[in-house]
Design a protein around this motif. Structure first.
Motif, PDB file in Angstrom:
ATOM      1  N   HIS A  77       0.775  -1.313  -0.022  1.00  0.00           N
ATOM      2  CA  HIS A  77      -0.012  -0.089   0.051  1.00  0.00           C
ATOM      3  C   HIS A  77       0.709   1.123   0.025  1.00  0.00           C
ATOM      4  N   ASP A  78       1.974   1.379   0.724  1.00  0.00           N
ATOM      5  CA  ASP A  78       2.873   2.260   0.833  1.00  0.00           C
ATOM      6  C   ASP A  78       3.355   2.532  -0.584  1.00  0.00           C
ATOM      7  N   ASP A  79       3.906   1.529  -1.077  1.00  0.00           N
ATOM      8  CA  ASP A  79       4.625   1.499  -2.209  1.00  0.00           C
ATOM      9  C   ASP A  79       3.671   2.083  -3.488  1.00  0.00           C
ATOM     10  N   LEU A  80       2.248   1.659  -3.424  1.00  0.00           N
ATOM     11  CA  LEU A  80       1.541   2.078  -4.567  1.00  0.00           C
ATOM     12  C   LEU A  80       1.154   3.436  -4.343  1.00  0.00           C
ATOM     13  N   THR A  81       1.077   3.966  -2.909  1.00  0.00           N
ATOM     14  CA  THR A  81       0.747   5.500  -2.674  1.00  0.00           C
ATOM     15  C   THR A  81       1.995   6.145  -3.278  1.00  0.00           C
ATOM     16  N   ALA A  82       3.404   5.745  -3.036  1.00  0.00           N
ATOM     17  CA  ALA A  82       4.197   6.621  -3.609  1.00  0.00           C
ATOM     18  C   ALA A  82       4.291   6.523  -5.308  1.00  0.00           C
ATOM     19  N   VAL A  83       4.035   5.659  -5.660  1.00  0.00           N
ATOM     20  CA  VAL A  83       3.991   5.759  -7.130  1.00  0.00           C
ATOM     21  C   VAL A  83       2.952   6.562  -7.504  1.00  0.00           C
ATOM     22  N   ASP A 132       1.213  11.918  -9.808  1.00  0.00           N
ATOM     23  CA  ASP A 132       0.692  13.104  -9.749  1.00  0.00           C
ATOM     24  C   ASP A 132       1.678  14.497 -10.028  1.00  0.00           C
ATOM     25  N   ASP A 133       2.711  14.409  -9.331  1.00  0.00           N
ATOM     26  CA  ASP A 133       3.836  15.040  -9.662  1.00  0.00           C
ATOM     27  C   ASP A 133       4.203  15.446 -11.028  1.00  0.00           C
ATOM     28  N   ALA A 172      -1.554  10.602 -18.517  1.00  0.00           N
ATOM     29  CA  ALA A 172      -2.729  10.278 -18.332  1.00  0.00           C
ATOM     30  C   ALA A 172      -2.835   8.712 -18.282  1.00  0.00           C
ATOM     31  N   HIS A 173      -2.253   8.178 -19.032  1.00  0.00           N
ATOM     32  CA  HIS A 173      -2.217   6.576 -19.234  1.00  0.00           C
ATOM     33  C   HIS A 173      -1.575   6.013 -17.962  1.00  0.00           C
ATOM     34  N   LEU A 174      -0.597   6.576 -17.579  1.00  0.00           N
ATOM     35  CA  LEU A 174       0.075   6.182 -16.238  1.00  0.00           C
ATOM     36  C   LEU A 174      -0.824   6.265 -15.054  1.00  0.00           C
ATOM     37  N   ARG A 175      -1.571   7.214 -15.075  1.00  0.00           N
ATOM     38  CA  ARG A 175      -2.578   7.437 -13.877  1.00  0.00           C
ATOM     39  C   ARG A 175      -3.415   6.522 -14.002  1.00  0.00           C
ATOM     40  N   GLU A 176      -4.078   6.085 -15.107  1.00  0.00           N
ATOM     41  CA  GLU A 176      -5.029   5.285 -15.203  1.00  0.00           C
ATOM     42  C   GLU A 176      -4.503   3.693 -14.937  1.00  0.00           C
ATOM     43  N   SER A 177      -3.306   3.377 -15.312  1.00  0.00           N
ATOM     44  CA  SER A 177      -2.499   2.213 -14.972  1.00  0.00           C
ATOM     45  C   SER A 177      -2.215   2.175 -13.583  1.00  0.00           C
ATOM     46  N   VAL A 178      -1.939   3.233 -12.674  1.00  0.00           N
ATOM     47  CA  VAL A 178      -1.644   2.864 -11.364  1.00  0.00           C
ATOM     48  C   VAL A 178      -2.984   2.607 -10.721  1.00  0.00           C
TER      49      VAL A 178
END
Length: 98
Positions: free
Chosen positions: A4-10, A15-16, A45-51
């Motif tokens: 969960h912490d790793d996914l939050t960091a990604v 977002d940055d 945008a694709h990265l955002r959707e993938s995450v």
């Protein structure tokens, strides 16, 4: 770190990246970087959707992490299973090649 912490960091990094790309847009308007900037925005945008999909799949506990394993015995197979089959390339056992 936990998953969960790793996914939050990604997610925070993506977002940055999106904010940084947004700050580039006014600087590159009218410059020859138009198509390239559109590509970077689309990739972001694709990265955002993938995450988001990755977070969703990690959160669903009902999906198994790996398929069930099937044990295959080391013992030879029963030869009676192949009594009605042909040997590949050799023809049937009771017939001869022309």
């Amino acid at each position: 770190m936990s998953l969960h912490d790793d996914l939050t960091a990604v997610q925070r990094c993506v977002d940055d990246l999106a904010r940084a790309v947004g700050r580039l847009q006014p600087q590159l308007d009218g410059v020859a970087g138009g198509p390239d900037l559109r590509r970077v925005r689309a990739d972001t945008a694709h990265l955002r959707e993938s995450v988001a999909l990755l977070r969703e799949s990690a959160a669903s506990p009902d999906k198994p992490h790996r398929p069930d394993l099937v044990t295959i015995p080391d013992a030879p197979y029963d030869r009676s299973l192949w009594t009605d089959s042909d040997d590949e390339g050799l023809g049937a056992r009771d017939r001869h090649a022309p």
